[in-house]
Design a protein around this motif. Structure first.
Motif, PDB file in Angstrom:
ATOM      1  N   SER A 229       0.690   4.429   3.163  1.00 24.17           N
ATOM      2  CA  SER A 229       1.470   4.700   4.374  1.00 24.17           C
ATOM      3  C   SER A 229       1.509   3.483   5.293  1.00 24.17           C
ATOM      4  CB  SER A 229       0.883   5.904   5.111  1.00 24.17           C
ATOM      5  OG  SER A 229       0.989   7.063   4.316  1.00 24.17           O
ATOM      6  N   LEU A 230       0.379   2.788   5.443  1.00 24.38           N
ATOM      7  CA  LEU A 230       0.376   1.580   6.266  1.00 24.38           C
ATOM      8  C   LEU A 230       1.301   0.530   5.661  1.00 24.38           C
ATOM      9  CD1 LEU A 230      -0.633  -0.024   8.643  1.00 24.38           C
ATOM     10  CD2 LEU A 230      -2.676  -0.629   7.315  1.00 24.38           C
ATOM     11  N   GLY A 231       1.300   0.423   4.319  1.00 26.61           N
ATOM     12  CA  GLY A 231       2.219  -0.507   3.669  1.00 26.61           C
ATOM     13  C   GLY A 231       3.674  -0.166   3.943  1.00 26.61           C
ATOM     14  N   VAL A 232       4.007   1.134   3.910  1.00 33.55           N
ATOM     15  CA  VAL A 232       5.376   1.573   4.207  1.00 33.55           C
ATOM     16  C   VAL A 232       5.745   1.221   5.649  1.00 33.55           C
ATOM     17  CG1 VAL A 232       6.855   3.595   4.452  1.00 33.55           C
ATOM     18  CG2 VAL A 232       5.359   3.390   2.476  1.00 33.55           C
ATOM     19  N   ALA A 233       4.811   1.424   6.575  1.00 33.65           N
ATOM     20  CA  ALA A 233       5.081   1.105   7.979  1.00 33.65           C
ATOM     21  C   ALA A 233       5.327  -0.389   8.158  1.00 33.65           C
ATOM     22  CB  ALA A 233       3.914   1.565   8.846  1.00 33.65           C
ATOM     23  N   LEU A 234       4.528  -1.208   7.498  1.00 34.35           N
ATOM     24  CA  LEU A 234       4.720  -2.659   7.613  1.00 34.35           C
ATOM     25  C   LEU A 234       6.038  -3.089   6.973  1.00 34.35           C
ATOM     26  CD1 LEU A 234       1.086  -3.923   6.953  1.00 34.35           C
ATOM     27  CD2 LEU A 234       2.272  -3.682   9.140  1.00 34.35           C
ATOM     28  N   ARG A 235       6.410  -2.428   5.872  1.00 34.13           N
ATOM     29  CA  ARG A 235       7.719  -2.723   5.277  1.00 34.13           C
ATOM     30  C   ARG A 235       8.837  -2.404   6.268  1.00 34.13           C
ATOM     31  NH1 ARG A 235      11.472   0.820   1.845  1.00 34.13           N
ATOM     32  NH2 ARG A 235      12.982  -0.693   1.049  1.00 34.13           N
ATOM     33  N   ALA A 236       8.713  -1.264   6.974  1.00 31.62           N
ATOM     34  CA  ALA A 236       9.713  -0.899   7.971  1.00 31.62           C
ATOM     35  C   ALA A 236       9.759  -1.915   9.100  1.00 31.62           C
ATOM     36  CB  ALA A 236       9.408   0.489   8.532  1.00 31.62           C
ATOM     37  N   HIS A 237       8.639  -2.584   9.336  1.00 34.10           N
ATOM     38  CA  HIS A 237       8.579  -3.615  10.373  1.00 34.10           C
ATOM     39  C   HIS A 237       9.102  -4.950   9.876  1.00 34.10           C
ATOM     40  CE1 HIS A 237       7.210  -5.437  14.081  1.00 34.10           C
ATOM     41  NE2 HIS A 237       6.709  -4.284  14.470  1.00 34.10           N
ATOM     42  N   GLY A 238       9.394  -5.028   8.567  1.00 34.86           N
ATOM     43  CA  GLY A 238       9.902  -6.278   7.992  1.00 34.86           C
ATOM     44  C   GLY A 238       8.831  -7.191   7.449  1.00 34.86           C
ATOM     45  N   ASP A 239       7.561  -6.763   7.489  1.00 33.11           N
ATOM     46  CA  ASP A 239       6.459  -7.608   7.018  1.00 33.11           C
ATOM     47  C   ASP A 239       6.168  -7.268   5.561  1.00 33.11           C
ATOM     48  OD1 ASP A 239       4.283  -9.216   6.708  1.00 33.11           O
ATOM     49  OD2 ASP A 239       3.166  -8.460   8.440  1.00 33.11           O
ATOM     50  N   ILE A 240       7.027  -7.725   4.652  1.00 26.61           N
ATOM     51  CA  ILE A 240       6.907  -7.400   3.231  1.00 26.61           C
ATOM     52  C   ILE A 240       5.638  -7.996   2.641  1.00 26.61           C
ATOM     53  CG2 ILE A 240       8.058  -7.513   1.002  1.00 26.61           C
ATOM     54  CD1 ILE A 240       9.527  -5.879   3.131  1.00 26.61           C
ATOM     55  N   ALA A 241       5.292  -9.221   3.071  1.00 25.17           N
ATOM     56  CA  ALA A 241       4.119  -9.892   2.517  1.00 25.17           C
ATOM     57  C   ALA A 241       2.848  -9.105   2.780  1.00 25.17           C
ATOM     58  CB  ALA A 241       4.001 -11.299   3.112  1.00 25.17           C
ATOM     59  N   ALA A 242       2.734  -8.503   3.948  1.00 23.88           N
ATOM     60  CA  ALA A 242       1.544  -7.712   4.268  1.00 23.88           C
ATOM     61  C   ALA A 242       1.601  -6.330   3.641  1.00 23.88           C
ATOM     62  CB  ALA A 242       1.391  -7.598   5.783  1.00 23.88           C
ATOM     63  N   ALA A 243       2.800  -5.816   3.419  1.00 21.15           N
ATOM     64  CA  ALA A 243       2.943  -4.459   2.892  1.00 21.15           C
ATOM     65  C   ALA A 243       2.543  -4.369   1.422  1.00 21.15           C
ATOM     66  CB  ALA A 243       4.384  -3.985   3.068  1.00 21.15           C
ATOM     67  N   ARG A 244       2.931  -5.365   0.642  1.00 27.92           N
ATOM     68  CA  ARG A 244       2.748  -5.269  -0.814  1.00 27.92           C
ATOM     69  C   ARG A 244       1.287  -5.116  -1.242  1.00 27.92           C
ATOM     70  NH1 ARG A 244       5.805  -8.803  -5.519  1.00 27.92           N
ATOM     71  NH2 ARG A 244       4.629  -7.926  -7.291  1.00 27.92           N
ATOM     72  N   PRO A 245       0.344  -5.957  -0.767  1.00 24.64           N
ATOM     73  CA  PRO A 245      -1.045  -5.786  -1.222  1.00 24.64           C
ATOM     74  C   PRO A 245      -1.623  -4.419  -0.841  1.00 24.64           C
ATOM     75  CG  PRO A 245      -0.910  -7.400   0.565  1.00 24.64           C
ATOM     76  CD  PRO A 245       0.475  -7.151   0.103  1.00 24.64           C
ATOM     77  N   LEU A 246      -1.179  -3.845   0.268  1.00 24.16           N
ATOM     78  CA  LEU A 246      -1.676  -2.526   0.658  1.00 24.16           C
ATOM     79  C   LEU A 246      -1.201  -1.450  -0.320  1.00 24.16           C
ATOM     80  CD1 LEU A 246      -1.042  -2.759   4.504  1.00 24.16           C
ATOM     81  CD2 LEU A 246      -3.283  -2.576   3.409  1.00 24.16           C
ATOM     82  N   ILE A 247       0.063  -1.507  -0.687  1.00 24.01           N
ATOM     83  CA  ILE A 247       0.599  -0.500  -1.604  1.00 24.01           C
ATOM     84  C   ILE A 247       0.026  -0.683  -3.007  1.00 24.01           C
ATOM     85  CG2 ILE A 247       2.721   0.358  -2.663  1.00 24.01           C
ATOM     86  CD1 ILE A 247       4.147  -0.238  -0.033  1.00 24.01           C
ATOM     87  N   GLU A 248      -0.143  -1.946  -3.420  1.00 21.77           N
ATOM     88  CA  GLU A 248      -0.769  -2.193  -4.718  1.00 21.77           C
ATOM     89  C   GLU A 248      -2.206  -1.676  -4.735  1.00 21.77           C
ATOM     90  OE1 GLU A 248      -0.202  -6.387  -5.002  1.00 21.77           O
ATOM     91  OE2 GLU A 248       1.624  -6.216  -6.225  1.00 21.77           O
ATOM     92  N   ALA A 249      -2.923  -1.871  -3.618  1.00 21.74           N
ATOM     93  CA  ALA A 249      -4.293  -1.367  -3.534  1.00 21.74           C
ATOM     94  C   ALA A 249      -4.308   0.154  -3.594  1.00 21.74           C
ATOM     95  CB  ALA A 249      -4.953  -1.857  -2.242  1.00 21.74           C
ATOM     96  N   SER A 250      -3.318   0.801  -2.976  1.00 21.53           N
ATOM     97  CA  SER A 250      -3.215   2.253  -3.028  1.00 21.53           C
ATOM     98  C   SER A 250      -3.040   2.723  -4.471  1.00 21.53           C
ATOM     99  CB  SER A 250      -2.040   2.720  -2.171  1.00 21.53           C
ATOM    100  OG  SER A 250      -1.833   4.110  -2.319  1.00 21.53           O
ATOM    101  N   ALA A 251      -2.174   2.062  -5.212  1.00 20.55           N
ATOM    102  CA  ALA A 251      -1.942   2.444  -6.609  1.00 20.55           C
ATOM    103  C   ALA A 251      -3.209   2.264  -7.451  1.00 20.55           C
ATOM    104  CB  ALA A 251      -0.800   1.622  -7.191  1.00 20.55           C
TER     105      ALA A 251
END
Length: 794
Positions: free
Chosen positions: A677-699
């Motif tokens: 969810s934090l990764g999705v929020a950062l993606r919505a903020h335009g911070d793709i670089a920060a979002a990806r490692p969070l979502i990968e860690a979730s998976a």
């Protein structure tokens, strides 16, 4: 291949209204009905020169070079559908919409706003109805004596900035009585009136003239509860659609308690969407800045800063007018206050039935009496008793309705004598407190005729906030093994309770609001309130939890429908469980926290973010900031709805706080959820670089603990990040993995969404033909989900 026409064409969209319900009623014979519908319409369209562009599920998209032929095809189609002998005598009701324009040719179809406008027009119609745009009406010309055209006024259509003038066809021999169109900012968005607006014609005309006066910006209807402020406001608004080109919008603000939630409520009501970090107030101001709009703001008395919000709104949006209802005025300089009085009463000496019936109170009594006794007439023999009865009830509409309902068994004279005997000289009063006592005493008169056991059942029924089915009665009331229908039968006979047919045809129990209020008062007096409310909260929590589980599977639509029917009860249970002084650790607060957790998905799916945020905020106030699963879930739900409304920064902060808590608790399942969810929020903020490692860690974490649901969500979002980065091969691989995971979870909605998301990378990796073929195969399944947003995207 058919040589498609270009230039001016008429587009017709159709589908079956309530197809899911019809399918459930027909069962295995649904296929027979669907095939018959297709054959009938396909034949008619061909006879009138229609070119079939698409047939998915129960829907058609057909184009015609002649507007007249398109309209005649629609008329003939409805005639043949009505004449057909349907399986099990279950009629198939098809809704149709037509628009004439110049869509752009594209490959083997059409694109452009005119195409979307035609689809939106069809979406406003009801079963058996044909709705046409003004362009189609003008080009079709005269259609003969058997086909008339009815002006439905101007309507706003979703995602289209300009309103559309719509009409429907009135055809001899066909159904012509339809509900309001399903459009934005019109009477279709106003609350449905359950009773006629009686005795207010003069007020409606006066207040309509007042609110349309160029000098009037704010009109507030004031008065005590039960005088009909909301009903009058809706009655006025129903006459004003054409006066406000930007629309008429109704905002129910009964759940709002401060300015922030009031802004959210108004933003939801006017569909003011905005950017990721745009506040609800700013969205409202931007949306209304240059629009000529009427806002109905209902229930303002409990909002401390309502005056400031309305003042700011009127200052920033010069073409907006506000019609407010409140138990107290707003005390703004620009405010015109109108106290809503009881219904007008005839003089005691009136003996002429015709003259008495012209007074609102008597007219209401007669109307209501005829509902239970169709042959009831106002005569010289009973007019004096009816007039005196209405006067003794002080012209209060709800009190009059309740008394008139007893006309099934008693004459007006008998009603009056029993009213006198029970209530004595205290029945007539002029101030507010006396008026409330009169209403309570009127209900008490019927209540006191019940046996002790019946009174107990009646009191406990007051805990329900809306209609309830018999299973709910059995779960919440102590009926000692008796048939719940038998337990309420006498209450129905004496008109304290009503039996109505539910959507599934099963009986549902209904109480008038004033009767419900009396029942709740008696529940408090007898000391049964907390015990009964606890049982009611258990029922609400059990139902919401069960439906929450169904929402992640193939029965999602069933769960949404079921929850929509008990929304008011769940609100009541939440209000009781999550009181500010609630004691943490009790079953009462635990049930409240279970309810908000279960309802978060419903609020999210239905777009009730403003309401959900209000309840989750209250839950957070109860649960505090202690590290536990309940706090994590509450923080997560609140942040999820904040993100849905574009409040990205507070949402990200909430997810971060919840993530830290899950790490301290060692709760890996919730930790995987918060990482995603934090990764999705950062993606919505335009911070793709920060979002990806969070979502990968979730998976990774989801795989580690074997949680397929969390893994599926994370992989789906990872695919979206790869699409953002235009890494098409990796995106396609991730999309396929997400599809495989959704398939194992029996999550049809998630599966279709993942398959749809894979279309773009397929286009770049496999080519246009493969992507088109994949999308064409997917479309019928997506439409079968009856999800409007997903259907539009397709």
């Amino acid at each position: 291949m058919v040589d498609l026409p270009s230039g001016v064409i008429t587009m017709l969209f159709s589908d079956i209204e309530g197809s899911t319900l019809t399918l459930s009623r027909l069962g295995p014979r649904w296929g027979e009905a669907l095939s018959a519908q297709r054959a009938i319409l396909r034949s008619v369209f061909a006879e009138h020169g229609g070119i079939e562009m698409g047939t998915e599920g129960d829907s058609f998209f057909v184009v015609f070079t002649s507007a007249r032929e398109a309209v005649l095809a629609a008329v003939e189609g409805q005639r043949r559908l009505q004449q057909h002998a349907w399986p099990d005598s279950v009629p198939i009701m098809v809704r149709m919409g037509l628009h004439t324009g110049e869509p752009q040719r594209h490959e083997d179809g059409y694109i452009g706003l005119d195409l979307h406008r035609a689809a939106r027009i069809a979406g406003t119609s009801g079963g058996g109805q044909i709705v046409v745009s003004e362009a189609t009406r003008l080009l079709a010309g005269a259609l003969g004596e058997q086909v008339g055209v009815r002006d439905l006024g101007w309507h706003r259509l979703k995602d289209l900035s300009e309103p559309e003038h719509l009409f429907d066809l009135v055809v001899d021999g066909l159904v012509s009585d339809f509900p309001p169109l399903r459009s934005i900012g019109t009477s279709a968005s106003l609350p449905t009136a359950t009773t006629p607006l009686v005795g207010r014609e003069g007020e409606v005309g006066e207040l309509r003239a007042k609110i349309t006066d160029p000098q009037v910006r704010l009109l507030t209807l004031t008065g005590p509860g039960g005088t009909g402020k909301t009903r009058l406001a809706v009655g006025i608004a129903q006459t004003l659609e054409h006066a406000f080109p930007g629309g008429v919008f109704f905002a129910d603000l009964s759940a709002a308690t401060r300015d922030a939630t009031m802004w959210l409520g108004v933003a939801d009501a006017v569909n003011a969407f905005g950017g990721a970090d745009e506040l609800p107030r700013d969205r409202v101001m931007r949306f209304l800045a240059d629009r000529s709009v009427l806002l109905i703001l209902d229930n303002l008395e409990q909002i401390a800063d309502a005056d400031r919000v309305v003042g700011e709104l009127l200052s920033a949006a010069p073409a907006v007018k506000v019609l407010a209802t409140s138990r107290r005025p707003l005390h703004l300089v620009s405010e015109f206050e109108h106290p809503v009085p009881p219904l007008d009463l005839p003089a005691r000496a009136v003996a002429d039935p015709a003259a008495a019936a012209r007074c609102g109170a008597v007219e209401l009594f007669v109307r209501r009496a005829r509902m239970v006794r169709p042959a009831f007439e106002l005569t010289e023999a009973n007019v004096t008793a009816v007039v005196e009865l209405c006067r003794r009830l002080d012209g209060l509409p709800l009190a009059i309705e309740l008394a008139a309902a007893r006309s099934k068994l008693l004459s007006p004279q008998a009603l009056l004598s029993r009213l006198d005997h029970t209530l004595g000289s205290g029945v007539v009063a002029t101030d507010r407190a006396e008026r409330q006592r009169t209403l309570a005493a009127t209900i008490a008169w019927s209540y006191e005729l019940l046996s002790a056991a019946e009174q107990d059942v009646f009191r406990r029924l007051g805990v329900f906030a809306s209609q309830c089915d018999l299973a709910a009665v059995e779960a919440v009331l102590d009926v000692q093994g008796a048939d719940p229908l038998d337990a309420v039968a006498h209450l129905v006979d004496v008109s304290l309770v009503q039996i109505v047919d539910g959507p599934d045809g099963e009986p549902r129990i209904s109480l008038l609001e004033t009767i419900r209020a009396f029942a709740r008062h008696e529940l408090e007096v007898t000391g049964q309130a907390d015990e009964t409310r606890l049982q009611h909260a258990r029922w609400c929590s059990s139902l919401a939890t069960e439906m929450c589980e169904l929402m992640s599977g193939s029965r999602q639509m069933e769960a949404l429908d079921r929850l929509s029917g008990v929304e008011d009860d769940i609100r009541g249970a939440l209000d009781w469980c999550l009181r500010p002084a609630a004691e943490v650790g009790t079953e009462r607060t635990a049930l409240g926290l279970e309810l908000v957790r279960a309802m978060t998905g419903y609020w999210y799916h239905l777009g009730y973010a403003a309401e959900g945020r209000g309840w989750l905020g209250r839950a957070l106030g109860v649960v505090g900031t202690t590290d536990n699963a309940e706090t994590v879930d509450t923080l997560h739900g609140l942040a999820l709805l904040q993100l849905q409304q574009g409040d990205v920064d507070p949402a990200a902060d909430g997810f971060r706080q919840a993530l830290g808590m899950t790490r301290r608790l060692g709760d890996k399942a919730r930790q995987a959820r918060e990482l995603n969810s934090l990764g999705v929020a950062l993606r919505a903020h335009g911070d793709i670089a920060a979002a990806r490692p969070l979502i990968e860690a979730s998976a990774r974490l989801a795989r580690e603990i074997g949680n397929k649901t969390r893994e599926s969500t994370a992989v789906s979002n990872l695919a979206m990040l790869l699409i953002d980065a235009q890494d098409w091969s990796a995106a396609l691989e991730a999309s396929r993995e997400a599809v495989a995971l959704s398939r194992t979870l029996d999550d049809e909605w998630g599966l279709v969404a993942d398959e749809f998301n894979s279309t773009m990378p397929r286009l770049y990796v496999e080519g246009a033909d493969a992507a088109y073929a994949y999308l064409a195969e997917l479309t019928p399944r997506a439409l079968a989900l009856d999800d409007a947003e997903l259907s539009v995207e397709l």
